[in-house]
Scaffold this active site. Structure first.
Site, mmCIF file in Angstrom:
data_model
loop_
_atom_site.group_PDB
_atom_site.id
_atom_site.type_symbol
_atom_site.label_atom_id
_atom_site.label_comp_id
_atom_site.label_asym_id
_atom_site.label_seq_id
_atom_site.Cartn_x
_atom_site.Cartn_y
_atom_site.Cartn_z
ATOM 1 N N SER A 186 41.424 32.285 47.592
ATOM 2 C CA SER A 186 40.389 32.688 47.532
ATOM 3 C C SER A 186 39.204 32.553 46.465
ATOM 4 O O SER A 186 39.857 31.611 45.616
ATOM 5 C CB SER A 186 40.458 34.433 47.534
ATOM 6 O OG SER A 186 40.750 34.737 46.225
ATOM 7 N N GLY A 187 38.149 32.792 46.232
ATOM 8 C CA GLY A 187 37.065 32.480 45.387
ATOM 9 C C GLY A 187 36.953 33.590 44.468
ATOM 10 O O GLY A 187 36.091 33.614 43.706
ATOM 11 N N ASP A 188 37.910 34.630 44.701
ATOM 12 C CA ASP A 188 37.896 35.785 43.600
ATOM 13 C C ASP A 188 38.838 36.481 43.623
ATOM 14 O O ASP A 188 40.082 35.698 43.415
ATOM 15 C CB ASP A 188 36.636 36.593 44.356
ATOM 16 C CG ASP A 188 35.666 37.314 43.174
ATOM 17 O OD1 ASP A 188 36.252 37.960 42.334
ATOM 18 O OD2 ASP A 188 34.559 37.289 43.312
ATOM 19 N N ASP A 189 39.059 37.842 43.120
ATOM 20 C CA ASP A 189 40.329 38.473 43.088
ATOM 21 C C ASP A 189 41.389 38.042 44.271
ATOM 22 O O ASP A 189 40.950 38.283 45.383
ATOM 23 C CB ASP A 189 40.347 39.924 42.811
ATOM 24 C CG ASP A 189 39.601 40.126 41.828
ATOM 25 O OD1 ASP A 189 39.063 39.476 40.822
ATOM 26 O OD2 ASP A 189 38.920 41.345 41.771
ATOM 27 N N LEU A 225 41.497 34.542 41.296
ATOM 28 C CA LEU A 225 41.489 35.110 39.964
ATOM 29 C C LEU A 225 42.881 36.072 39.810
ATOM 30 O O LEU A 225 43.035 36.624 38.785
ATOM 31 C CB LEU A 225 40.367 35.955 39.749
ATOM 32 C CG LEU A 225 39.025 35.270 39.817
ATOM 33 C CD1 LEU A 225 37.767 36.267 39.701
ATOM 34 C CD2 LEU A 225 38.894 34.049 38.865
#
Length: 415
Positions: A221-224, A246
């Site tokens: 993913s590009g986040d959590d 993240l």
């Protein structure tokens, strides 16, 4: 759409196999047939999506199910009609967030058999969003809503529109053997240009959720990768693998002024990380209210307590353990010592692998509510580029650290 009955003893289970031939529907939208299947099989039902492609062009609210089995053997593809979704996606009651599909009820079993897929066609959203955080109306792929005693297993999520999945106001739910890939195409990376092309593409978030099990997830993913948000309790996670993104995130939390929120009794074990920003972190808003959610707020109270992260394997992780109480938006900086949100009893360790920098942890705790019970132990880490031992611990307002000594001041960054 074929209808039938499956008789087992005295019970009759309605079985609907949704078999959609493109020529049967001039509009190309299979949503009405799907909703009809869920209506007819709402209780003691068995819904089977065949090995074909289903086009979803409208929001779906299929809550209130009871003793319902769902099998997804094909692919559900969501439309890219951005104006429609921005105006019709279903609110989840948190941060003005919304969803394309609400699924919920009691004793639900949703099986993807390792190949059933939800495709959000996310590249269109990533370009349209262009790095904006929490774009109002941008939908999550699916929200498990008001659900108890249920299992979701073997589902694949490809290019989700925003957050991939949320578990909201639910208890005793397991999601296992889940695959998430929210990577950007080369064209999307070029179009977005700067920063993360796929911001806000979390793997899963829990909100007002208790007794949740998340095991054998693979997430890019590009986040959590996986995140616990307000009032998440008794969460168990194991045997997960994260690429980019993240890692495990507790929060952000403390966004709503004067509201009491908790994250408590969280356990994650046996996780592998590749090129993630963090392994585990806690992230709270400052104590100063600036603007309004979803992209403003602050001043919330409560605590994050009893969070255990152990037996991790790291491959080029930037900062393994991280705490920040500096979160604020709308361009506001500072106020990092103002949060009254309490962080207590963190047990993070027994971890091996490599880091990007010479820091094991950065722990920026609030002066108004210093962190207590921070135990970081048995971390055998080396710097990826040169093989030297990773030794640094940056600290602010950490009372009586256990298992480590602070070697410097933690920066005031929002993470």
């Amino acid at each position: 759409m074929a209808f039938g009955h499956l008789e087992t003893g005295a019970e009759v289970h309605h079985t609907i196999t949704v078999e959609v031939a493109i020529l049967e529907k001039a509009s190309g939208d299979d949503t009405p047939a799907i909703l009809s299947a869920f209506t007819d099989c709402k209780e003691n039902g068995h819904i089977i999506f065949s090995n074909t492609t289903y086009h979803v062009g409208q929001v779906m609210n299929t809550t209130g199910l009871k003793d319902t089995d769902i099998e997804l053997k094909g692919t559900m593809v969501w439309s890219t009609d951005i104006p429609y979704w921005l105006n019709h996606s279903l609110p989840i009651g948190f941060q003005n967030q919304s969803s394309a599909w609400h699924l919920g009820g009691e004793n639900i079993h949703f099986f993807g058999h390792g190949y059933g897929t939800l495709d959000g066609q996310g590249d269109v959203w990533y370009v349209y969003n262009n790095g904006t955080s929490n774009l109002h109306g941008r939908p999550h792929a699916i929200t498990i809503w008001g659900t108890t005693n249920s299992l979701i297993s073997g589902i694949r999520f490809i290019k989700s529109q925003m957050w991939t999945s949320t578990i909201v106001r639910s208890e005793n739910v397991e999601m296992s053997d889940i695959y998430v890939n929210n990577s950007c195409s080369a064209e999307t990376i070029q179009a977005v240009g700067t920063g993360r092309c796929n911001v806000n593409t979390d793997g899963i978030d829990t909100i007002y959720a208790n007794n949740v099990t998340l095991v054998r997830w693979t997430v890019e993913s590009g986040d959590d990768s996986i995140s616990m948000k307000q009032n998440s309790t008794n969460i168990y996670m194991a045997n997960n693998t994260f690429h980019k993104g993240l890692g495990y995130a507790m929060g952000s939390i403390g966004q709503y002024p004067a509201e009491f929120e908790i994250i408590e009794n969280i356990t994650a074990v046996d996780t592998v990380f590749y090129n993630t920003g963090y392994a585990g972190r806690v992230k709270s808003w400052t104590g100063i209210t600036t603007g309004y959610p979803p992209n403003g707020g602050g001043g919330g109270i409560g605590y994050a307590r009893n969070i255990s992260f152990t037996n991790f394997t790291l491959h080029s992780v930037d900062m393994p353990w991280y705490i920040t109480q500096c979160t604020s938006y709308n361009g506001v900086q500072g106020g990092c010592d103002t949060s009254k949100f309490k962080i207590d009893n963190m047990h993070w360790g027994n971890t091996r692998g490599t880091t990007d920098r010479n820091y094991v942890a950065s722990l920026q705790c609030s002066g108004a509510a210093p962190c207590t019970g921070i135990n970081i132990f048995d971390n055998d880490l080396t710097v990826e580029t040169n093989g030297t031992k990773t030794l640094g611990y940056l600290c602010s307002n950490v009372e009586a650290p256990q298992g480590f000594n602070c070697t410097g001041q933690a920066p005031n960054t929002s993470g």
